[in-house]
Design a protein around this motif. Structure first.
Motif, PDB file in Angstrom:
ATOM      1  N   GLU A 266       0.698  -0.825  -0.261  1.00  0.00           N
ATOM      2  CA  GLU A 266      -0.199  -0.191  -0.019  1.00  0.00           C
ATOM      3  C   GLU A 266       1.045   1.145  -0.048  1.00  0.00           C
ATOM      4  OE1 GLU A 266      -2.350   0.247   3.845  1.00  0.00           O
ATOM      5  OE2 GLU A 266      -2.534   2.256   3.401  1.00  0.00           O
ATOM      6  N   ARG A 267       2.089   0.872   0.520  1.00  0.00           N
ATOM      7  CA  ARG A 267       2.786   2.367   1.018  1.00  0.00           C
ATOM      8  C   ARG A 267       3.747   2.732  -0.294  1.00  0.00           C
ATOM      9  NH1 ARG A 267       3.284   1.889   7.443  1.00  0.00           N
ATOM     10  NH2 ARG A 267       0.893   2.883   7.717  1.00  0.00           N
ATOM     11  N   LYS A 268       4.273   1.552  -0.896  1.00  0.00           N
ATOM     12  CA  LYS A 268       5.004   1.879  -2.153  1.00  0.00           C
ATOM     13  C   LYS A 268       3.677   2.139  -2.981  1.00  0.00           C
ATOM     14  CE  LYS A 268       8.565   0.101  -2.790  1.00  0.00           C
ATOM     15  NZ  LYS A 268       9.778   0.957  -2.263  1.00  0.00           N
ATOM     16  N   ILE A 269       3.183   2.073  -3.066  1.00  0.00           N
ATOM     17  CA  ILE A 269       1.675   2.494  -4.265  1.00  0.00           C
ATOM     18  C   ILE A 269       1.723   4.331  -4.217  1.00  0.00           C
ATOM     19  CG2 ILE A 269      -0.407   2.462  -4.917  1.00  0.00           C
ATOM     20  CD1 ILE A 269      -0.786  -0.791  -4.590  1.00  0.00           C
ATOM     21  N   ALA A 270       1.931   4.645  -2.446  1.00  0.00           N
ATOM     22  CA  ALA A 270       1.576   5.704  -2.172  1.00  0.00           C
ATOM     23  C   ALA A 270       3.287   6.058  -2.326  1.00  0.00           C
ATOM     24  CB  ALA A 270       1.316   5.649  -0.588  1.00  0.00           C
ATOM     25  N   GLU A 271       3.883   5.625  -2.775  1.00  0.00           N
ATOM     26  CA  GLU A 271       5.175   6.665  -2.998  1.00  0.00           C
ATOM     27  C   GLU A 271       5.852   6.705  -4.381  1.00  0.00           C
ATOM     28  OE1 GLU A 271       8.488   3.397  -1.318  1.00  0.00           O
ATOM     29  OE2 GLU A 271       9.836   4.343  -3.955  1.00  0.00           O
ATOM     30  N   ILE A 272       5.441   5.645  -5.021  1.00  0.00           N
ATOM     31  CA  ILE A 272       4.999   5.540  -6.341  1.00  0.00           C
ATOM     32  C   ILE A 272       4.436   6.503  -6.630  1.00  0.00           C
ATOM     33  CG2 ILE A 272       5.005   4.354  -9.118  1.00  0.00           C
ATOM     34  CD1 ILE A 272       5.359   1.725  -6.611  1.00  0.00           C
ATOM     35  N   LEU A 273       2.964   6.505  -7.006  1.00  0.00           N
ATOM     36  CA  LEU A 273       1.837   7.575  -7.156  1.00  0.00           C
ATOM     37  C   LEU A 273       2.385   9.291  -6.787  1.00  0.00           C
ATOM     38  CD1 LEU A 273      -1.365   5.633  -7.470  1.00  0.00           C
ATOM     39  CD2 LEU A 273       0.480   6.117  -9.399  1.00  0.00           C
ATOM     40  N   TYR A 274       2.369   9.371  -5.106  1.00  0.00           N
ATOM     41  CA  TYR A 274       2.516  10.414  -4.613  1.00  0.00           C
ATOM     42  C   TYR A 274       4.085  10.633  -4.574  1.00  0.00           C
ATOM     43  CZ  TYR A 274      -2.468   8.431  -4.436  1.00  0.00           C
ATOM     44  OH  TYR A 274      -3.761   8.232  -5.022  1.00  0.00           O
ATOM     45  N   GLY A 275       4.853  10.393  -4.272  1.00  0.00           N
ATOM     46  CA  GLY A 275       6.424  10.758  -3.311  1.00  0.00           C
ATOM     47  C   GLY A 275       6.624  10.242  -2.353  1.00  0.00           C
ATOM     48  N   ASP A 276       8.197  10.506  -1.845  1.00  0.00           N
ATOM     49  CA  ASP A 276       8.197   9.263  -0.831  1.00  0.00           C
ATOM     50  C   ASP A 276       6.943  10.737   0.459  1.00  0.00           C
ATOM     51  OD1 ASP A 276      10.539   7.844  -1.302  1.00  0.00           O
ATOM     52  OD2 ASP A 276      11.796   8.710  -1.245  1.00  0.00           O
ATOM     53  N   ASP A 277       7.871  11.627   0.027  1.00  0.00           N
ATOM     54  CA  ASP A 277       6.906  12.249   1.245  1.00  0.00           C
ATOM     55  C   ASP A 277       5.697  12.128   1.577  1.00  0.00           C
ATOM     56  OD1 ASP A 277       7.913  14.817   3.218  1.00  0.00           O
ATOM     57  OD2 ASP A 277       6.278  15.457   2.398  1.00  0.00           O
ATOM     58  N   MET A 278       4.797  11.861   1.470  1.00  0.00           N
ATOM     59  CA  MET A 278       2.869  10.946   1.468  1.00  0.00           C
ATOM     60  C   MET A 278       3.464  10.076   1.972  1.00  0.00           C
ATOM     61  SD  MET A 278       0.445  11.798   2.124  1.00  0.00           S
ATOM     62  CE  MET A 278      -0.827  13.045   1.193  1.00  0.00           C
ATOM     63  N   LYS A 279       4.938   8.742   1.109  1.00  0.00           N
ATOM     64  CA  LYS A 279       4.568   7.791   2.056  1.00  0.00           C
ATOM     65  C   LYS A 279       5.214   7.062   3.253  1.00  0.00           C
ATOM     66  CE  LYS A 279       7.814   4.031   2.110  1.00  0.00           C
ATOM     67  NZ  LYS A 279       8.618   3.641   0.670  1.00  0.00           N
ATOM     68  N   ASN A 280       5.764   8.632   3.423  1.00  0.00           N
ATOM     69  CA  ASN A 280       6.193   8.754   4.784  1.00  0.00           C
ATOM     70  C   ASN A 280       5.627   9.243   5.853  1.00  0.00           C
ATOM     71  OD1 ASN A 280       9.170   7.736   4.045  1.00  0.00           O
ATOM     72  ND2 ASN A 280      10.074   9.885   4.076  1.00  0.00           N
ATOM     73  N   LEU A 281       4.868   9.899   5.202  1.00  0.00           N
ATOM     74  CA  LEU A 281       4.024  10.874   6.432  1.00  0.00           C
ATOM     75  C   LEU A 281       3.164   9.346   7.112  1.00  0.00           C
ATOM     76  CD1 LEU A 281       2.470  12.901   7.687  1.00  0.00           C
ATOM     77  CD2 LEU A 281       1.246  13.340   6.085  1.00  0.00           C
ATOM     78  N   GLU A 282       2.544   9.141   6.146  1.00  0.00           N
ATOM     79  CA  GLU A 282       1.854   7.107   5.816  1.00  0.00           C
ATOM     80  C   GLU A 282       2.257   5.932   7.129  1.00  0.00           C
ATOM     81  OE1 GLU A 282      -0.106   5.413   3.247  1.00  0.00           O
ATOM     82  OE2 GLU A 282      -1.086   7.712   2.011  1.00  0.00           O
ATOM     83  N   SER A 283       3.309   6.239   6.935  1.00  0.00           N
ATOM     84  CA  SER A 283       4.540   5.315   7.945  1.00  0.00           C
ATOM     85  C   SER A 283       4.335   5.854   9.474  1.00  0.00           C
ATOM     86  CB  SER A 283       5.497   5.355   7.253  1.00  0.00           C
ATOM     87  OG  SER A 283       5.920   4.621   5.817  1.00  0.00           O
ATOM     88  N   LEU A 284       5.256   6.903  10.000  1.00  0.00           N
ATOM     89  CA  LEU A 284       4.685   7.794  10.417  1.00  0.00           C
ATOM     90  C   LEU A 284       3.154   7.269  11.403  1.00  0.00           C
ATOM     91  CD1 LEU A 284       7.271   9.590  11.691  1.00  0.00           C
ATOM     92  CD2 LEU A 284       6.615  11.666  10.828  1.00  0.00           C
ATOM     93  N   VAL A 285       2.207   8.096  10.514  1.00  0.00           N
ATOM     94  CA  VAL A 285       0.892   7.511  10.740  1.00  0.00           C
ATOM     95  C   VAL A 285       1.142   6.085  11.764  1.00  0.00           C
ATOM     96  CG1 VAL A 285      -1.171   8.246  11.669  1.00  0.00           C
ATOM     97  CG2 VAL A 285       0.028   9.662  10.396  1.00  0.00           C
ATOM     98  N   GLY A 286       1.408   5.649  11.550  1.00  0.00           N
ATOM     99  CA  GLY A 286       1.283   4.060  11.570  1.00  0.00           C
ATOM    100  C   GLY A 286       2.043   3.582  12.837  1.00  0.00           C
ATOM    101  N   TYR A 287       3.570   3.942  13.175  1.00  0.00           N
ATOM    102  CA  TYR A 287       4.739   4.121  13.489  1.00  0.00           C
ATOM    103  C   TYR A 287       3.888   4.538  15.204  1.00  0.00           C
ATOM    104  CZ  TYR A 287       9.035   4.039  16.404  1.00  0.00           C
ATOM    105  OH  TYR A 287      10.249   3.948  17.136  1.00  0.00           O
ATOM    106  N   GLU A 288       3.542   5.877  15.375  1.00  0.00           N
ATOM    107  CA  GLU A 288       2.529   6.430  16.324  1.00  0.00           C
ATOM    108  C   GLU A 288       1.035   5.479  16.664  1.00  0.00           C
ATOM    109  OE1 GLU A 288       3.400   9.013  17.662  1.00  0.00           O
ATOM    110  OE2 GLU A 288       5.215  10.296  16.441  1.00  0.00           O
ATOM    111  N   GLY A 289       0.851   4.864  15.718  1.00  0.00           N
ATOM    112  CA  GLY A 289      -0.432   3.897  16.015  1.00  0.00           C
ATOM    113  C   GLY A 289       0.219   3.103  16.761  1.00  0.00           C
ATOM    114  N   VAL A 290       1.371   2.499  15.691  1.00  0.00           N
ATOM    115  CA  VAL A 290       0.877   1.157  17.001  1.00  0.00           C
ATOM    116  C   VAL A 290       2.268   1.271  18.664  1.00  0.00           C
ATOM    117  CG1 VAL A 290       3.485   1.197  16.008  1.00  0.00           C
ATOM    118  CG2 VAL A 290       2.484  -1.597  16.238  1.00  0.00           C
ATOM    119  N   LEU A 291       2.371   2.401  18.098  1.00  0.00           N
ATOM    120  CA  LEU A 291       3.594   2.846  19.943  1.00  0.00           C
ATOM    121  C   LEU A 291       2.070   2.719  20.896  1.00  0.00           C
ATOM    122  CD1 LEU A 291       6.048   5.670  19.286  1.00  0.00           C
ATOM    123  CD2 LEU A 291       6.234   3.009  19.925  1.00  0.00           C
TER     124      LEU A 291
END
Ligand code: BES
Ligand code: ZN
Length: 626
Positions: free
Chosen positions: A343-368
């Motif tokens: 899912e995040r690879k698709i975000a990276e390809i279509l919208y760029g690293d910034d959006m992908k990293n934001l989603e990863s960050l939201v996920g990271y905070e969520g799992v904490l």
């Protein structure tokens, strides 16, 4: 005790400890399901005819998973001949509440040599205890004029619809014949073959086929008064009548997501058709990757495609999960971690690293947050949880999603994106149509890195697989998901927390992508102690937070902030929200935040309205609100 009465045990070393079935002795290969739907009685009834292959010809009985449905008849089918078989149900099994009451069928003592396979037909009928199915009253639908029914089989609810080897280790081909009165449309997770109408009975009969072997948890039915809108040659969406155009617009990017995944994984979409079904509000998940028919919550209909990452996620399951399947629920992360990665690879390809990293960050905070809620020592905080004797859904959190993603992201970072992509391609190619545990991927990764990566052996020595898979508690590896969008959200968050928010900030906020807005609100929540009355009132004054202006992801977070800071000025909106959506991701935190603030009122409200929720949501909410 005679053999006849013995209760069925599960070997803790078995390949799948969530099934009673003896699938390693005799294994299901093909099933034909006949299902007739009766809205007036709220039942699904019919037969399941299964072709099994003998693996061990000394097997004397066939043990199937079952939890709820009544069994009316069991027959052996040989050519045109049918012979009744004796069966019993292990009603007092020690795990009856979590894993069900196995159905034990005595296999025939064939006169001559045992055949390689055999066909058995079982007649079943569901009742109100069958928690994998929800029948909705007319008022619970969008149009409030017709009934609705849908199933949710993942993880181990298929056994609440019909008797089956309810394990992702034994995949099956499926044919389904479904019958319902007019004007209803009865859907199945497969490809529609033909529909006929019987005037005498006023019933429509639709035939479906699933030609790719699927695990039982992907069996899916739904029925309502529906319309269909085509999105592209192979994509389309079913909705209740009147919602079609809105859904078509919202999910327009489906085709683009499929193509992006196809290109990355180097394998065409195997399933031919990709349809979505928008469910009524009680659907307890965001999305469910049923084959040919992804189920989605109506809360995705935000009007601006901003929640379409859920679609990218469910589409990704077409490879990770539905083609290459976790072989048991201990390895659930093999489905979800890989799918989040895609899912995040698709975000990276279509919208760029910034959006992908934001989603990863939201996920990271969520799992904490999830790990904090579970307790750092909980088995559910690792990628290999101990689920012996329990319903795997009980431990459902973002841990398998995010820790799984983090492991893959780490493995990618060690060797670079190109090599990692080749490994993903090899992985899908090697294990397509099969069921695996994480060693499947580990082998492909190690094999590739040894052969193709400079100083590969040294890279491999660095990886402590055991630690990644088995360590509990917070992630031990520090990630740096750099994102300007995330920084913007934090900056604005600090501005408000320091008492400097102003009306002008609204213009910035409304132009942000939903993900950035969510990160901003999550940042406030993380610093909830600093949200004093002044800060709260300023937020309210600037952003308004009225249902009609924001989507449900945003409202969900705002309501939590409001309740956690013990304000009651949004209570009426909260109550309305809790009856407009049954997605657990929203109702659980909102109810639980309300409970911390007003235990009596929240409990009463839940008690009064609990029947509108899906049985699974009801069960999870009851844990605190009963
Ligand atoms: N397969 C899951 C939903 C699920 C998991 C149902 C376990 C029953 C048991 C689905 O693919 C999923 O992960 N949905 C998420 C989407 C999100 C991660 C983008 C959801 O529902 O929120
Ligand atoms: Zn998923």
């Amino acid at each position: 005790m005679s053999d006849e009465q013995k209760s069925i045990k599960i070997d803790p070393k078995s390949d799948d400890i969530s099934t009673f079935s003896n699938f390693t002795q005799i294994q299901q290969k093909q099933v034909e399901i006949f299902a007739s739907l009766d809205f007036s009685k709220k039942t699904l009834s019919g037969s399941i005819t299964t072709t099994y292959s003998y693996i061990d010809k000394t097997a004397k009985e066939l043990i199937l998973d079952l939890k709820g449905p009544k069994i009316e008849k069991v027959e052996l089918i040989e050519n045109e001949k049918t012979t009744p078989l004796t069966f019993r149900i292990d009603l007092n099994n020690e795990f009856k509440d979590s894993l069900g009451t196995p159905l034990i069928i005595k296999l025939p003592d064939f006169q001559n040599e045992k055949p390689d396979s055999l066909k058995i037909k079982i007649d079943y009928i569901t009742d109100e205890n069958c928690t994998g199915i929800q029948f909705l009253e007319k008022e619970q639908t969008f149009n409030k004029q017709h009934y609705f029914m849908f199933t949710q089989c993942e993880a181990i609810q298929c056994r609440t619809l019909l008797p089956i080897q309810d394990t992702p280790s034994a995949k099956i081909l499926v044919e389904a014949i479904l019958e319902v009165e007019k004007p209803y449309k009865f859907l199945f997770g497969g490809i529609e073959k033909e529909t006929s109408y019987d005037e005498k009975t006023n019933k429509t009969i639709t035939k479906y086929t699933q030609k790719i072997p699927i695990p039982s948890y992907l069996i899916a039915f739904a029925c309502g008064n529906l319309e269909y809108k085509k999105i592209s040659e192979r994509c389309g969406v079913y909705t209740e009548i009147g919602l079609g155009d809105k859904a078509k617009y919202e999910f327009e990017d489906s085709e683009k997501f499929i193509e992006t995944a196809e290109n990355y994984l180097g394998r065409k979409y195997d399933w031919e058709i990709y349809n979505l079904l928008v469910l009524p509000f009680s659907f307890p998940y965001g999305g469910m990757e049923n084959p040919n028919l992804t189920f989605v919550t109506p809360s995705l209909l935000a009007g601006d495609k901003s929640l379409s990452n859920v679609i990218a996620h469910e589409i990704s399951h077409s490879w990770t999960g539905n083609l290459v399947t976790n072989k048991n629920w201990k390895n659930f992360w093999v489905n979800e971690g890989f799918t989040i990665f895609m899912e995040r690879k698709i975000a990276e390809i279509l919208y760029g690293d910034d959006m992908k990293n934001l989603e990863s960050l939201v996920g990271y905070e969520g799992v904490l947050k999830d790990i904090e809620m579970l307790g750092e020592d909980s088995t559910y905080t690792c990628l290999n949880p101990d689920i012996y004797g329990v319903d795997p859904d009980d431990g459902f959190t973002t841990v398998p999603y995010e820790k799984g993603f983090q492991l893959l992201y780490y493995l990618e970072s060690l060797i670079g994106k190109n090599d990692f992509q080749n490994i993903m391609k090899n992985y899908i190619d090697k294990y397509k149509f099969l069921s695996v545990d994480y060693n499947g991927f580990k082998n492909v990764y190690e094999d590739y890195v040894k052969k193709n990566v400079n100083k590969g052996e040294e890279v491999l020595k660095e990886i402590d697989w055991d630690k990644w898979i088995n360590s509990k508690g917070k992630p031990f590896y520090k990630f740096n998901f750099e994102s300007k969008l995330g920084d913007d959200a934090v900056k604005l968050g600090d501005k408000f927390l320091n008492g400097n928010g102003s009306l002008d900030d609204k213009n910035v906020f409304v132009n942000w992508h939903t993900n950035v807005k969510m990160y901003f609100l999550k940042y406030l929540m993380k610093n909830i102690d600093k949200v004093n009355n002044d800060v709260y009132n300023k937020l309210k004054e600037v952003f308004g937070f009225k249902n009609e202006h924001y989507n449900m992801e945003i409202m969900n977070l705002w309501f939590q902030i409001s309740l956690k800071t013990k304000h009651d000025d949004f209570i009426d909106d909260v109550k309305k929200f809790l009856l407009e959506i049954g997605r657990l991701k929203f109702v659980r935190p909102v109810y639980f935040s309300w409970y911390e603030f007003q235990p009596k009122e929240s409990k009463e409200y839940f008690e009064k309205n609990k029947m509108v929720y899906h049985p699974f949501a009801r069960r999870i909410l009851s844990m605190k609100l009963k």
